[in-house]
Design a protein around this motif. Sequence first.
Motif, mmCIF file in Angstrom:
data_model
loop_
_atom_site.group_PDB
_atom_site.id
_atom_site.type_symbol
_atom_site.label_atom_id
_atom_site.label_comp_id
_atom_site.label_asym_id
_atom_site.label_seq_id
_atom_site.Cartn_x
_atom_site.Cartn_y
_atom_site.Cartn_z
ATOM 1 N N THR A 15 0.861 -1.173 0.000
ATOM 2 C CA THR A 15 0.000 0.000 0.000
ATOM 3 C C THR A 15 0.905 1.233 0.000
ATOM 4 O O THR A 15 2.092 1.136 0.364
ATOM 5 N N PRO A 16 0.414 2.391 -0.393
ATOM 6 C CA PRO A 16 1.268 3.589 -0.378
ATOM 7 C C PRO A 16 1.911 3.878 0.993
ATOM 8 O O PRO A 16 3.103 4.194 1.030
ATOM 9 N N PRO A 17 1.192 3.749 2.126
ATOM 10 C CA PRO A 17 1.883 3.970 3.407
ATOM 11 C C PRO A 17 2.997 2.946 3.658
ATOM 12 O O PRO A 17 4.055 3.292 4.187
ATOM 13 N N GLU A 18 2.790 1.702 3.258
ATOM 14 C CA GLU A 18 3.831 0.685 3.400
ATOM 15 C C GLU A 18 5.022 0.996 2.492
ATOM 16 O O GLU A 18 6.177 0.828 2.879
ATOM 17 N N ALA A 19 4.726 1.456 1.276
ATOM 18 C CA ALA A 19 5.791 1.803 0.331
ATOM 19 C C ALA A 19 6.609 2.976 0.862
ATOM 20 O O ALA A 19 7.837 2.974 0.769
ATOM 21 N N GLY A 24 11.608 4.703 3.720
ATOM 22 C CA GLY A 24 12.074 5.525 4.834
ATOM 23 C C GLY A 24 11.658 6.971 4.731
ATOM 24 O O GLY A 24 12.348 7.858 5.232
ATOM 25 N N VAL A 25 10.525 7.229 4.067
ATOM 26 C CA VAL A 25 10.020 8.594 3.936
ATOM 27 C C VAL A 25 8.590 8.648 4.461
ATOM 28 O O VAL A 25 7.939 7.624 4.647
ATOM 29 N N THR A 28 3.411 12.048 3.069
ATOM 30 C CA THR A 28 3.279 13.300 2.315
ATOM 31 C C THR A 28 4.376 13.400 1.263
ATOM 32 O O THR A 28 4.110 13.723 0.094
ATOM 33 N N PHE A 29 5.622 13.122 1.663
ATOM 34 C CA PHE A 29 6.736 13.146 0.712
ATOM 35 C C PHE A 29 6.533 12.098 -0.369
ATOM 36 O O PHE A 29 6.734 12.367 -1.560
ATOM 37 N N PHE A 30 6.135 10.892 0.024
ATOM 38 C CA PHE A 30 5.917 9.814 -0.943
ATOM 39 C C PHE A 30 4.881 10.229 -1.980
ATOM 40 O O PHE A 30 5.115 10.087 -3.183
ATOM 41 N N LEU A 54 9.374 0.240 -6.690
ATOM 42 C CA LEU A 54 10.153 0.907 -5.635
ATOM 43 C C LEU A 54 11.640 0.670 -5.833
ATOM 44 O O LEU A 54 12.454 1.585 -5.697
ATOM 45 N N GLU A 55 11.994 -0.558 -6.169
ATOM 46 C CA GLU A 55 13.405 -0.888 -6.393
ATOM 47 C C GLU A 55 13.947 -0.138 -7.602
ATOM 48 O O GLU A 55 15.064 0.381 -7.560
#
Length: 73
Positions: A15-19, A24-25, A28-30, A54-55
């Motif tokens: 999920t976006p929060p997990e990503a 390590g951000v 909001t930044f993500f 992500l990788e």
Amino acid sequence: MTVRVAASVPRVCLTPPEAAAALGVGSTFFDAEVAPELRLIRRGRKRLVPVSELERWAAENAERPVAEAVRCP
């Protein structure tokens, strides 16, 4: 009937929060800086981030080592 999935099954998407946490951000930044550069999976209101994206993003945005950038010919 409840199906249990073994905890050792590798995640293909986050999920976006997990990503955001995986990078390590903060969320909001993500959402502002990272997500626009990723291919996301969208189904209805659900958004998923492939781990491979992500990788890829991390590899493309990593800086070269200082020693490599300063090498003399």
